[in-house]
Design a protein around this motif. Structure first.
Motif, short mmCIF file in Angstrom:
data_model
loop_
_atom_site.label_atom_id
_atom_site.label_comp_id
_atom_site.label_asym_id
_atom_site.label_seq_id
_atom_site.Cartn_x
_atom_site.Cartn_y
_atom_site.Cartn_z
N ARG A 55 -5.67 -1.37 -8.23
CA ARG A 55 -5.23 0.03 -8.27
C ARG A 55 -3.89 0.16 -9.00
O ARG A 55 -3.67 1.12 -9.74
N PHE A 56 -2.98 -0.80 -8.79
CA PHE A 56 -1.72 -0.79 -9.54
C PHE A 56 -2.01 -0.94 -11.04
O PHE A 56 -1.39 -0.27 -11.87
N ALA A 57 -2.94 -1.85 -11.39
CA ALA A 57 -3.27 -2.07 -12.80
C ALA A 57 -3.91 -0.82 -13.41
O ALA A 57 -3.61 -0.44 -14.54
N ARG A 114 0.85 -1.21 0.00
CA ARG A 114 0.00 0.00 0.00
C ARG A 114 0.88 1.25 0.00
O ARG A 114 0.61 2.22 -0.73
N ASN A 115 1.95 1.25 0.78
CA ASN A 115 2.88 2.39 0.79
C ASN A 115 3.62 2.50 -0.54
O ASN A 115 3.90 3.61 -1.02
N VAL A 116 3.94 1.34 -1.13
CA VAL A 116 4.62 1.34 -2.43
C VAL A 116 3.75 2.00 -3.48
O VAL A 116 4.24 2.75 -4.34
N PHE A 117 2.44 1.76 -3.43
CA PHE A 117 1.55 2.38 -4.42
C PHE A 117 1.62 3.90 -4.33
O PHE A 117 1.69 4.59 -5.35
N ASP A 118 1.59 4.43 -3.12
CA ASP A 118 1.69 5.88 -2.95
C ASP A 118 3.02 6.40 -3.49
O ASP A 118 3.08 7.48 -4.10
N GLU A 119 4.09 5.63 -3.27
CA GLU A 119 5.40 6.03 -3.79
C GLU A 119 5.42 6.02 -5.31
O GLU A 119 5.99 6.92 -5.95
N PHE A 120 4.76 5.01 -5.92
CA PHE A 120 4.71 4.94 -7.38
C PHE A 120 3.93 6.12 -7.95
O PHE A 120 4.26 6.64 -9.02
N ARG A 121 2.89 6.53 -7.25
CA ARG A 121 2.14 7.71 -7.71
C ARG A 121 3.03 8.95 -7.67
O ARG A 121 2.95 9.81 -8.55
N ARG A 122 3.85 9.04 -6.64
CA ARG A 122 4.78 10.18 -6.57
C ARG A 122 5.82 10.08 -7.68
O ARG A 122 6.20 11.09 -8.28
N VAL A 151 9.44 4.42 -17.04
CA VAL A 151 9.98 4.03 -15.72
C VAL A 151 8.88 3.48 -14.84
O VAL A 151 8.98 2.38 -14.29
N VAL A 152 7.79 4.22 -14.71
CA VAL A 152 6.77 3.91 -13.70
C VAL A 152 5.92 2.71 -14.09
O VAL A 152 5.58 1.89 -13.23
N ALA A 153 5.56 2.58 -15.36
CA ALA A 153 4.67 1.50 -15.78
C ALA A 153 5.28 0.13 -15.50
O ALA A 153 4.58 -0.79 -15.06
N GLN A 154 6.58 -0.01 -15.75
CA GLN A 154 7.21 -1.31 -15.50
C GLN A 154 7.14 -1.70 -14.03
O GLN A 154 6.91 -2.86 -13.69
N LEU A 155 7.32 -0.73 -13.16
CA LEU A 155 7.25 -1.01 -11.72
C LEU A 155 5.83 -1.40 -11.33
O LEU A 155 5.63 -2.32 -10.53
N CYS A 156 4.85 -0.69 -11.88
CA CYS A 156 3.45 -0.99 -11.55
C CYS A 156 3.03 -2.37 -12.06
O CYS A 156 2.28 -3.09 -11.39
N LEU A 161 -9.32 7.07 -6.18
CA LEU A 161 -9.36 7.04 -7.63
C LEU A 161 -9.39 8.47 -8.17
O LEU A 161 -10.05 9.34 -7.60
N GLY A 162 -8.69 8.69 -9.25
CA GLY A 162 -8.68 10.02 -9.85
C GLY A 162 -7.53 10.87 -9.35
O GLY A 162 -6.72 10.45 -8.53
N SER A 163 -7.48 12.10 -9.85
CA SER A 163 -6.37 13.00 -9.53
C SER A 163 -6.33 13.36 -8.05
O SER A 163 -7.36 13.62 -7.43
N ILE A 164 -5.12 13.34 -7.49
CA ILE A 164 -4.93 13.75 -6.10
C ILE A 164 -3.89 14.86 -5.98
O ILE A 164 -3.61 15.34 -4.88
#
Length: 453
Positions: free
Chosen positions: A208-210, A158-166, A175-180, A327-330
């Motif tokens: 959410r990652f997908a 869950r924390n990783v997801f927030d980091e990937f969003r950042r 870069v980001v898509a491969q990690l997700c 979901l959506g822009s934050i």
């Protein structure tokens, strides 16, 4: 023989053959005269030169979509002028990298059950078309996790997801898509091995990652991959007991239609999302997307009704508890004002757009490059269309520097419109300094994530 009023004149430019709609020029002239405006008066209202408008009316020069929207607003044409020309163009992605550019080829296959296979090849060993030899082959199977182990691992992801969003605010989709994708696969494997008590929450996080992978695919310019990943997200969420993501997926599809200039599909998909959604937030986002669809064809009344509905819904939305990502822009400080500003500009009212967007750019943190570029591109475009050239150029250079790093196809489409708007002042020294920066931002696209086999 009498000529048809629907005829078109053909001219040839650097980009090849182009059809110049004479009908648009005639209709523009008719509406301008009915409104009691001189050619110079209309030119002053929409910040275009009198000579340029004269060429448009005579069918010598093709109208841009932005010009048509501005004329629609100035002449109260209700989108009728915009309907006479084709939808705005999207920037063309550059060809993918060749194998020579990539280096040693390797593949990573990830299965739904969590199994994965990694294989690296030696391209130098290929002889006469034969397959290159394998350097290393590595297979992994997901561990059998007890219920408590899965529960303790979930917060880290869950924390990783927030980091990937950042990370998605700082770097490009490559870069980001491969990690997700890797995280999605790992969570699917965990879910298959998890006890029923924790399976649903793991699957929802995988969804959410997908879904974020789908967003990165859209940013990379691949609508097909975006749709594929969004459908994977919907299925994962449904398997985890969450059918609300299906409604949000309709909003994502509406966004793809919006960027392709399909206003009818944008409105229809947004309305379906609103009907299907249970949460107030998703219904609010659907109303905002519907407003953007109405703005695309100049339907001001329908747009304002949808904007008011969206503002009311989002103001009453309950803040999620943090278990499932929002979901959506934050990253935009005031999404309602941003969407309203976007709509006003597309309705041909750039001055209203400038008022709505205001100082919002300063409220976005410097590390949120993607959000700053998206907001800045719209603000700069509105400023250019009200003749505030110095401010528009200052923001345009900021946007171009961000786009060169985050590689966004959607923002690049706005950057293309901005470049065309600024080209109306070719002798302005600030414009001449800014346009090369925009050119760099428009040509930094490499390639994005594809659809897995």
């Amino acid at each position: 023989m009498a000529h048809s009023p629907h005829r078109s004149r053909t001219t040839r430019g650097a980009s090849g053959v182009q059809r110049i709609p004479v009908r648009f020029g005639a209709e523009l002239r008719r509406r301008r005269i009915e409104a009691g405006l001189s050619l110079g008066g209309l030119a002053s209202l929409i910040c275009f030169s009198k000579g340029h408008l004269s060429k448009i009316e005579r069918g010598v020069k093709a109208p841009s979509h932005d010009l048509a929207q501005l004329c629609d607003s100035a002449l109260h044409a209700g989108g009728q002028l915009s309907s006479l020309i084709s939808a705005p163009e999207r920037s063309t992605p550059a060809p993918p990298m060749t194998e020579a550019e990539v280096g040693t080829p390797w593949t990573l296959r990830m299965q739904a059950g969590g199994e994965s296979d990694f294989v690296a090849f030696d391209p130098a060993s290929s002889d006469g078309g034969a397959m290159p030899s394998t350097i290393v082959s590595w297979s992994l199977a997901p561990p059998l996790l007890e219920s408590g182990e899965t529960n303790s691992a979930w917060p880290y992801f869950r924390n990783v997801f927030d980091e990937f969003r950042r990370l998605g605010q700082l770097f490009g989709p490559s870069v980001v898509a491969q990690l997700c994708i890797a995280a999605t696969s790992a969570l699917r494997g965990m879910a298959h091995q998890a006890q029923p008590a924790h399976r649903d929450v793991v699957l929802r996080l995988a969804s959410r990652f997908a879904e974020y992978t789908g967003w990165m695919a859209q940013e990379a310019g691949s609508d097909a991959a975006s749709l594929w990943w969004t459908e994977q997200a919907v299925q994962l969420a449904a398997d985890g007991g969450d059918d609300e993501l299906a409604a949000y997926a309709l909003i994502r599809r509406a966004e793809l239609a919006l960027y392709s200039g399909d206003s009818v599909a944008t409105v229809q998909l947004a309305r379906r999302a609103a009907q299907q959604a249970r949460s107030v937030r998703i219904r609010g986002l659907a109303a905002q997307r519907e407003a953007q669809g109405h703005a695309l064809v100049g339907d001001r009344d329908a747009c304002r009704r949808a904007l008011d509905r969206g503002a009311e819904l989002t103001a009453g939305a309950v803040t999620p508890d943090g278990t499932d990502p929002v979901l959506g822009s934050i990253h935009l400080p005031d999404l309602t004002a941003f969407v309203a500003g976007w709509c006003m500009h597309d309705l041909g009212s750039p001055a209203e757009a400038v008022t709505l967007l205001g100082d919002g750019l300063d409220a976005i943190p410097p590390e949120s490059r993607r959000a700053r570029a998206r907001y800045g591109a719209r603000l700069a475009l509105a400023l250019a269309n009200v003749g505030e050239i110095e401010q528009a150029c200052a923001i345009a250079e900021l946007v171009a520097s961000h786009v060169a790093l985050i590689d966004s196809a959607t923002i690049r489409a706005d950057l293309l419109r901005l470049s065309r708007a600024l080209n109306r002042w070719p002798k302005n020294p600030t414009v001449r300094r800014t346009l090369p920066h925009l050119a760099i931002g428009l040509h930094t696209h490499r390639t994005g994530p594809g659809t897995p086999a």
